[in-house]
Structures are given as structure tokens and as C-alpha cells.
Design an enzyme around this catalytic site. Sequence first.
Site, PDB file in Angstrom:
ATOM      1  N   ASP A 128      41.589  59.330  43.643  1.00 36.64           N
ATOM      2  CA  ASP A 128      42.134  59.977  44.837  1.00 36.64           C
ATOM      3  C   ASP A 128      43.342  60.863  44.563  1.00 36.64           C
ATOM      4  O   ASP A 128      43.960  61.364  45.500  1.00 36.64           O
ATOM      5  CB  ASP A 128      42.514  58.928  45.881  1.00 36.64           C
ATOM      6  CG  ASP A 128      43.585  57.961  45.367  1.00 36.64           C
ATOM      7  OD1 ASP A 128      44.020  58.102  44.204  1.00 36.64           O
ATOM      8  OD2 ASP A 128      43.990  57.068  46.142  1.00 36.64           O
TER       9      ASP A 128
ATOM     10  N   ASP B 178      -0.694  63.288  55.791  1.00 38.04           N
ATOM     11  CA  ASP B 178       0.742  63.558  55.692  1.00 38.04           C
ATOM     12  C   ASP B 178       1.486  63.079  56.933  1.00 38.04           C
ATOM     13  O   ASP B 178       2.622  62.611  56.843  1.00 38.04           O
ATOM     14  CB  ASP B 178       0.989  65.060  55.496  1.00 38.04           C
ATOM     15  CG  ASP B 178       0.858  65.476  54.035  1.00 38.04           C
ATOM     16  OD1 ASP B 178       0.987  64.607  53.171  1.00 38.04           O
ATOM     17  OD2 ASP B 178       0.629  66.662  53.770  1.00 38.04           O
TER      18      ASP B 178
ATOM     19  N   ASP C 127      40.460  53.620  39.001  1.00 33.81           N
ATOM     20  CA  ASP C 127      41.826  53.142  38.858  1.00 33.81           C
ATOM     21  C   ASP C 127      41.902  51.801  39.586  1.00 33.81           C
ATOM     22  O   ASP C 127      41.041  51.463  40.382  1.00 33.81           O
ATOM     23  CB  ASP C 127      42.801  54.154  39.470  1.00 33.81           C
ATOM     24  CG  ASP C 127      44.247  53.872  39.090  1.00 33.81           C
ATOM     25  OD1 ASP C 127      44.492  52.861  38.399  1.00 33.81           O
ATOM     26  OD2 ASP C 127      45.122  54.655  39.479  1.00 33.81           O
TER      27      ASP C 127
ATOM     28  N   ASP D 199      42.841  63.234  39.143  1.00 33.48           N
ATOM     29  CA  ASP D 199      41.476  62.706  39.107  1.00 33.48           C
ATOM     30  C   ASP D 199      40.407  63.788  39.247  1.00 33.48           C
ATOM     31  O   ASP D 199      39.234  63.523  39.008  1.00 33.48           O
ATOM     32  CB  ASP D 199      41.282  61.674  40.230  1.00 33.48           C
ATOM     33  CG  ASP D 199      42.043  60.388  39.974  1.00 33.48           C
ATOM     34  OD1 ASP D 199      41.995  59.904  38.825  1.00 33.48           O
ATOM     35  OD2 ASP D 199      42.694  59.888  40.898  1.00 33.48           O
TER      36      ASP D 199
END
Length: 836
Positions: A585, A682, A319, A589
Site C-alpha cells: 500500500d 449455447d 508486508d 510498493d
Amino acid sequence: MESTQTESVHSPVLSPTGFSSQEAAERLAKYGPNDPAPTRRGAFAIELLSLFLNPLVIILLVASAVSAVLGQKIDAGIIVVLVLLGIIINFVQTFRSQRAIERVRQHVSLTATVLRDGEWQELRRQLIVPGDVVRLSAGDLVPADAQLLESRDLYVQQAALTGESMPAEKEARYGSAKHTPDAPSLVFLGTSVVSGTGIARVLTTGQQTSFGAIATRLVERPEETEFERGLRRFGMLIMRAVFFLVLFIIAVRMALHKDAFESFIFAVALAVGLTPEFLPMITSVTLARGAVRMARKQVIVKHLPAIQNFGSIDVLCSDKTGTLTVGVMTLSAALDAFGQGSDRPLALAYLNSKFETGIRSPLDTAILSQARDDADDYRKCDEIPFDFNRRRLSIVVEHNDSSNRESLLITKGAPEGILELCESYEADARRILTFDRTAKDQARGIYEKLCSQGLRVLAVAYRRIESKGAFSAADEHALTLAGFLAFADPPNPDTRASIAALKRDGVQVKILTGDNELVARTLCKQVGLDDPVIVLGEELETMSEPALGHVAEQASVFARVSPVQKLRILRALKHRGHVVGYLGDGINDAPSLHAADVGISVSSAVDVAREAAEIILLQRGLGILHRGILEGRRASANVLKYLLMGTSSNFGNMFSMAGASAFLPFLPMLSTQILLNNFLYDTAQITIPSDNVDNAYLRSPQRWDMRLIRNFMILIGPISSIYDFLTFYVLLRFFHASEALFHTGWFVESLATQTLVLFVIRTMKNPFRSRPSVPLAITTVLIVVIGVFLPFSPLAGILGFTALPPSYFSFLIASTATYLLLVELAKRRLFAAKIG
């Protein structure tokens, strides 16, 4: 559902003070935290146990036990020590990562408004106990199953429990109520308030709620992300390679009448060497480190694998309010139907906003900042809540003067909808005139002119109406237009630069707004989105899904769109192969936040939006979001480095061992030496999460690329094997190596090449122009030094090593240097193909 927790609905209402902190603590100890997910007792003990239950670990421990029984106690002890060291490192790093991410997530834990110690307090949802009094308002998630004590125009979305998409009305009723979602006086955990307010007394919490069983299933496993899917596929690739390689070695050695037990131990050790057993730890540490770095940049990650998707975003939908703009509305003008200054629309809108029970928008805040004493002369009778189809809200008020029982229905909302409902308008001196077509066209021109200036516009209308019990949207007709309110919401200062930065880094910004196209177009020009392609919500209604997908690609602004239309746009973009982020928000939404690849919200959002989102921004604005995307790319880049290492030189060395075991009169390397080599290798990669990442990698969205990993294995693995076989030849032909010298020479060469190659693989650029992090450089070099020193250490005899002749190191340096050069050339070809 039945529950020993449930408070009787017939019991008296709690005192105005609610529970004291002490009483609440006692109840919390009795009933447990208000968490619908099952409590994981001894979670870290279970985590540690799961590491021991790894099939390869079990096989190694069994092999160690058998070796001890057969008298090979030193080998058995070395195997156990190496297995334990690997497990401890994995556990400690994962434990630290989990603690770090839990600290980060505390920033966005859900809260509820609870009556404690005589005052309303915001408390974490987990602290709510049966008997607590909670306050609900629009946008809240209901924190527990509760009985309404008071309600006002309360509508609750219960789709999570009932599957019904329409909100259900709730109202306070005393007496017995069946504990089911259709009970009008009960509200339930897992539902959200759409509009209205309420006060409720908690009946059940946590797993005893109706949502408990559902929530347990939901939290067991979030939806698999592209990143997790890629890891799973990678794991399956490794497992298949390990399985067939082990079978091959055992079959060949048995056919050559080699010792069966020795062959088995060697095959298992080789399987461990092939298996990237540190992958979960490296992944966890890298993503957690990324989450902590993002938190420092005001971006909170709720679900760690979402970091990789965050970095992969190539389309961001949002938005405009609070994203492109500062999100603070100021009243710019109050005008009558024809654009003349008038106080009348503000006076009516103030009453509407004052008595509204839904979430107050920034427009309401701006209206209420214009304090008016005359509003106290009215009382509220009813409310017709806002919805995204009508795009308006109405309040029915009545004057406090008992001699005047006439009610006033006041409506404010989108001008294009309200104008069609008006039959008259207020002229000067409050004269009411007929709103004919000519007058409507003039009024429409006024609000369109305001919109073209980038102002948000509300129309305000009213109707005198007879008092009655309840009102509905059907009463919104034959209205009188009072005028317009215009609001200014200036662009965010950093928006223009942020949009340019996102575009530079491969992220398209698409605006999905309920505002009309005039407002959207003006604002887009202000923030650098010149000549945007704008599509209206009404145009989407007639589009097929394929057509919408094409339009969604081309358009940059969608105006006057509803929540359902936003959802269609997101799905269309995903179907076109985009990784879509959605920033929202509001209550409306939540569906889009769920549907997007990455749902993004802000800490000030309503509860239902924060719950639906995977990423929470602690500050508004595109700039902070852009920084978060770059951190996501940085984290995923470091995970990829480990995977490329595991499928290149490491893979090549294992193939070399498999081939050599078929023709050598002895094992090419002892099983304990293979395990030690793998452990040291490793260990060198533990600091990969701290490594620097090339800017070139950060400049574009990064998708999970299994083809690149496979190609690394196919091309670079054989290069490693060529140098291994070269080492075999040199050891046997020139040094006439004994079994111990052969093992030692190849151990050192194997460890040096497959460890130092990290400096080449870690960057797409020239390694001399891309600096590794200091921890990575130190650990990598240190491991090679340890490998070279071991044959000369007191441990050499125990490990089966012997001192290497000095001339061997000349070969080692030359072979390592040329190996790294060949890998660099192959890497450039692979990355060039990827970029091309």
C-alpha cells in the site's frame, strides 16, 4: 506540447475560493473529462457492430442472402433469425456485465484534492478542469499537467515520462516555463509525488497532457494475463479445427458430385456449430459475476481477467504491517540510550514528525498523538526526505527566538543505521557523553531486546548545526543519540486462522518487511508461522539469481529488505513457476505491484499503489483476501466448464456430421437445423456463470490447463461420435428413416446428449453428489424439453422436422443414459490423471 487548453502561466493566481461548482461544470463541458485515454463515443454501438463483423456471421448472412435469391426464403429467414438471436443474447449479457463491473470500479476511482467553492474537496480525477487549483502530497498521483504555485521539499517520480528512476525536485517559480518534464516548476499527469507538498494550477487535462499519447497506448491493451493467453490459444485451436474440417467436407462432397452451394452452406453451418461463439459472452458474464460477488466480500477487481490469476495464486508476498497486524501503532515506551524512561527522544521525534512533509506512517501518527505545546517554539528550515537506502528522515528546525540562530538537525529512523552515525549520547540531565564501542553495544542490546518482544523501534538522534541555505544527507553525521521509541502493533485477530486457511488452500504466505528479523520472528510466532526461515536483505545482495530462486522457495520471511530486493524476490518466485500475488500500500510498493502476477492493494493505500494494483481490498487483513481468492477460483471454474463442453460432446457431434456427410445420400442435418441445434445448446449454457463449484476445486490454486482441455476433446469427443453413429445405424436399420425422420431423430439425440452431459462435466465428483445451481438445472432441462417438443410443434414443417415414433424415445433414453455413464467414467480418468 502545444494545447488549446493550456492556461497562461503569466495569468494571476486564482482567488482563494478556486472555481465554483458551476464554473467547473462549464469548463468540464468545454474541455471534456480529465481522462488521458481516448473517449470511446458510441462504445456499445461499436460493440454491437463488432458482433456483426464476426467472419462466420458475415458468411452466414451472405449465405442467407444467396438462399433468398435462389428462392429458399424460409431457410434464409431461419438463418437470419438464429444469427440475430445469438448476437442479441451475446450483446445483452455482455452489456449487463460491463455495467455491473463499472459500478464496482466506481469504489476505487482515483481522486484528487481540489479547491472548489472555497474549500478543499476530494473529487474524482475525471472532474478536474484547466484552471483548477489542486493540492499535492507524498503518495499522490499528479492528476493533470500543472504549474506549481507553492512547494515544499517536493520530489516527483517521473519515470513514466522520462525513464529516469531517481525522483526530480520541483519548486514553484513564476514566469514562462517550457512544457517539458525537466521544467522545475511544472508537474505532469502520470507522475507521482515521492515526498513534500505542493499547490498547483492545472494547465492541461486529459488527452492534451504530455502523458496523453503514452496513456492512450497503455490503456489500449493491458498486459496479457495467463487466462487471456489460454483463451487465445484455445481460439486458435478451434480455428484450425474449423478450417480443416470445412475444407474436408467441401472437398469430399464436391468429389462425390454433390450440390456445391448446398455443400457450402452445410460446411459453414458446421463451422458455426464448432465455433464457441458464446465464449466471449460466457467469459465476460462469468468474470463479471465473479467481480460482483467479490465486491460483496469487499474485494474490487479493476481488470476482469485478473480474477483467474487471483484464483491461481500459490504464493502471496506481503508486508506485515496492516496485514499480519492491525496496522495501528501505539507508543509503548520512550527510553534513553540505555533503556531508562526518558521524555527527550519523544520531544525530538515530535518535532521531526510534525514538520515532515512526506506520507505520515503509523509511527508518525502514534508520535503526534502525544500532543506537545513546546513544538510551537520551533519553525522548520529544511527537510532531508526519507529514502529506503538510508531508512531515516531528518528535519532541520530553528527556535523562534531570534537571538538564537542555531539550527537543530533531528533524525529518526532504523536504529542499526542511526547508531553508526552517532558519536555521542545523552545521559541523565542531558549530559553529552562519548559513544564508545562499549556504549554502542549496550545501546544495541537495548533495541534488540525491544525488537525481540515484537515492538517496532525508532532511534532518535540530533546535531546542532549552523544555519545555511540547504541541507543534505551528508549533514547526517556526528549525531548525538537521544534514545529510542518503542511501538506496539498487535496481531490482527483473524491472522492466525487466515494463514492456516490459506495454507490449507494451497497458498504460501511470505513476509517481505523492512523491519528487522527480531520483530519479524516474534510476530510470526504470534500468528502461527512457527520457526520461520528468515533471510536478511543484506544476504540477498551477494546472491546470484539462481541462488535467490532457491532461497525464495525455502524462506518464509525476508527482513530488512529494500523495494529493489522485494522486486528481485518476486521475479525469482515467478521464474520458479509460481503465480505470485503481492499485497502492498506504499509508494515503494508500486514496482512490486506491477511485477507480481496479481498486484493487490487496499482502498486506503496511496494513489500510486492503488493505480498499480489490479485488486483492491476495501478492508485490510488476510481473511478478506482469502475470500477473494476463493471467488477467483469459483469464476475460473465456471469458465472452464464451458470450454470443456465446447471441446467434448459438441466437438464429437461436429465430427459425426462431417463423417456422415461423406456416405449418406442426403445431408445428415440441414444447415438451419445445425444452427438451431447450436443456438439451443449455447442457450442452455448461459446460466453456467451462476453454477455452484465443488469445494475440491476451491481447495487448491487452479492454473490454466490447455492439456486438460485437449484431452477432453481427444477422449470424450469420440465417445460422442460413437453414439452419433449408433443413432445413425438405429435410424436407418430399425426405423428405415426417411431424410426428414433421420434429421429429426439425430437432432433430438444430439441436443439431448450434448446438453445433458453438462451435469456430468460440471463437477469433478459424482454428479449426484454435486448439486448444480437452480438456474442451470432449469435452463438445461428446458432446452432438452424444447428439442423433444419441436418435431410435434407447428414449427416442425418449417424447420424440416417430422413426428418421431414413440419407440424411438426408448432408444433415446437408453442411449443418453449410457452415454452419460461412459462420459462420467472417462471424466474420472482424466481428472484422476490431472490430480495425480
